[in-house]
Each structure stands twice: as structure tokens, then as C-alpha cells.
Design an enzyme around this catalytic site. Structure first.
Site, short mmCIF file in Angstrom:
data_model
loop_
_atom_site.label_atom_id
_atom_site.label_comp_id
_atom_site.label_asym_id
_atom_site.label_seq_id
_atom_site.Cartn_x
_atom_site.Cartn_y
_atom_site.Cartn_z
CG HIS A 110 38.04 87.08 -5.80
ND1 HIS A 110 36.76 86.62 -5.51
CD2 HIS A 110 38.01 88.42 -5.67
CE1 HIS A 110 36.00 87.67 -5.22
NE2 HIS A 110 36.73 88.76 -5.31
CB SER A 137 43.69 87.90 -6.95
OG SER A 137 43.44 89.29 -6.99
CG ASP A 146 37.26 85.55 -2.25
OD1 ASP A 146 37.53 84.45 -2.74
OD2 ASP A 146 36.13 86.06 -2.33
C1 GAR Z 1 35.15 83.18 -12.07
O1 GAR Z 1 35.00 84.50 -12.51
C2 GAR Z 1 35.87 83.13 -10.74
O2 GAR Z 1 36.85 84.10 -10.62
C3 GAR Z 1 34.72 83.38 -9.78
O3 GAR Z 1 33.69 82.57 -10.30
C4 GAR Z 1 33.79 82.56 -11.72
C5 GAR Z 1 33.69 81.14 -12.21
O4 GAR Z 1 33.63 81.10 -13.61
N1 GAR Z 1 35.06 83.03 -8.43
C6 GAR Z 1 34.69 83.76 -7.37
O5 GAR Z 1 33.99 84.72 -7.44
C7 GAR Z 1 35.27 83.28 -6.03
N2 GAR Z 1 35.01 84.22 -4.99
P1 GAR Z 1 33.85 79.73 -14.41
O6 GAR Z 1 32.88 78.72 -13.78
O7 GAR Z 1 33.47 80.07 -15.81
O8 GAR Z 1 35.27 79.33 -14.25
#
Ligand code: GAR
Length: 226
Positions: A110, A137, A146
Site C-alpha cells: 500500500h 507498507s 489495507d
Molecule cells: C502501487 O502504488 C500500490 O502500492 C497501489 O497500487 C499501485 C500499483 O502500481 N496499491 C494500492 O493502492 C492498494 N490499496 P503498479 O501496478 O505499478 O505496481
């Protein structure tokens, strides 16, 4: 024996890429059995295919209930041979059936220092609040969003002129380091959950990163290669 994992995503898959890279570098002892997306055409699927990884798309919109959708996911994950589930930007809340199907084996990343700013757009929430410190995190997944026990966190500065994109990019660089590290600890059987707390066996001391490109506080610290 490598840890067999399924990676679930909904978007660009940069966290998937960091996991693939650490596996290919030989520092993360895991094997990706399946990359699952709830959306067609996302870049994460392309990344997986480039590395010859099996992919599946299961659209949540094709199911009448969250329970039915999750049951389909559980079945595919089981069939793939994955024992652990890695939520890498998977923007769906999981049902108890899903969570109970892989006890203590589901990790999520997250983009905030939980319990601050859960849910969607953690980076925008941090900018709007004006925090001077944000970060990311990795935590075990429970039935609340989360929320489960925290494995590792990294803190990065929030700067005056940040928007969600600039802060998000700073956070993402640390996501790409702490997530593969947490998965490696899981693969090594070094994580145990005691109530809300996660004990990391032979826990590395907190670590300060202070290079020209990055400054961060990471706890527990990162091991070689991460
Ligand atoms: C990341 O920043 C992850 O932490 C977030 O989605 C993004 C995915 O990026 N997740 C959340 O917000 C979960 N609540 P990615 O597809 O480039 O890995």
C-alpha cells in the site's frame, strides 16, 4: 525450494516487474505460477507475457457477487500451484473465503505508512493532508482494507511542491524494494504473526537510505540485493 506465488494486479504492474527482476537476479527465491488481473489490456499483463509467465484475466464485472468472483480466483490460484498470493496493485477487496483459503500467505503493498491513508489514491490523500512524511507498507491481508499486520514500512519525505505523481514516484521506488524483500522473508519462512505484530526472524536493524536520488527510513532494514 522456491515459494510458488500468484501475483494479482489491476494496472501497470511495476511492482510485478520488481518481483520478476529480483527473481531473475537470483535474490528472491520465488516462482510466479500465475499473474491474474481483473482487467483486460493492463500493462501488468504485458510485462508478465514478456517474461513468459502464465496470465489470466477474471473480470469482476462478469460475476453477480464478490463471493462468486473470489471463488473463481481461488480456484485458478489453486490450480496454478501457487501457495502464496501477492497483491500488487490489485484494487479489489477480498472476501473471507479468499482470505481463509491462503492463511497467513497473502501480502499486499500500500502506498502510505499505514494506518494513514488506506484505500484508493493514498498518494493523493497524503498530498491533500500536507504530510511531511509518507511512504509505503507491506502487510498481511485480513478482512479489512489495507489493515492486516505490517511486515515492513518505508518512510519518504513529502515535499512542499509535491503532487500525487511526484510523491507517488518517490514512494514507488521504495515499494519496489520493500515488496520483494517481504516476499523473500515469507519464502524463507521468517515471518510469524503475533496478534497485530509480525516478527521477522533474525530481523535486520532499521536502515537509513541517504543517497543523491533517495532518502528513506526502512524498518526492518533491507538485506543484500534488495
Ligand atoms: C502501487 O502504488 C500500490 O502500492 C497501489 O497500487 C499501485 C500499483 O502500481 N496499491 C494500492 O493502492 C492498494 N490499496 P503498479 O501496478 O505499478 O505496481
Amino acid at each position: 525450494m522456491p515459494l510458488n506465488i500468484a501475483v494479482l494486479l489491476s494496472g501497470s504492474g511495476s511492482n510485478l516487474q520488481s518481483i520478476i527482476d529480483k527473481i531473475e537476479q537470483g535474490v528472491l527465491d520465488a516462482r510466479i505460477r500465475l499473474v491474474l488481473s481483473n482487467k483486460n489490456g493492463v500493462y501488468g499483463l504485458e510485462r508478465a507475457e514478456k517474461h513468459g509467465l502464465p496470465t489470466k484475466v477474471v473480470k469482476h464485472t462478469a460475476y453477480d457477487s464478490r463471493e462468486d468472483f473470489d471463488a473463481a480466483l481461488v480456484q485458478l490460484i489453486r490450480e496454478s500451484g501457487a501457495e502464496a498470493v501477492i497483491l500488487a496493485g490489485f484494487m479489489r477487496i477480498l472476501t473471507p473465503h479468499f482470505i481463509n483459503s491462503f492463511p497467513d500467505k497473502i501480502l499486499n503493498i500500500h502506498p502510505a505508512v499505514l494506518p494513514c491513508f488506506p484505500g484508493v489514491n493514498g498518494q493523493q490523500q497524503a498530498v491533500d493532508y500536507g504530510v511531511k512524511i509518507s511512504g509505503c507498507s507491506v502487510h498481511f491481508v485480513d478482512e479489512k482494507m489495507d489493515h492486516g499486520p505490517v511486515v515492513i514500512q518505508a518512510a519518504v519525505p513529502g515535499l512542499h511542491r509535491d503532487d500525487a505523481k511526484t510523491l507517488g514516484a518517490r514512494i514507488l521506488k521504495m515499494e519496489h524494494r520493500i515488496f520483494p524483500q517481504a516476499i523473500q522473508w515469507l519464502a524463507q519462512g521468517r515471518l510469524s504473526i503475533e496478534g497485530r505484530k509480525v516478527d521477522v526472524k533474525d530481523c535486520p536493524a532499521p536502515m537509513v537510505i541517504n543517497s543523491q536520488e533517495d532518502s528513506a527510513l526502512v524498518n526492518p532494514g533491507l538485506e543484500n540485493g534488495f
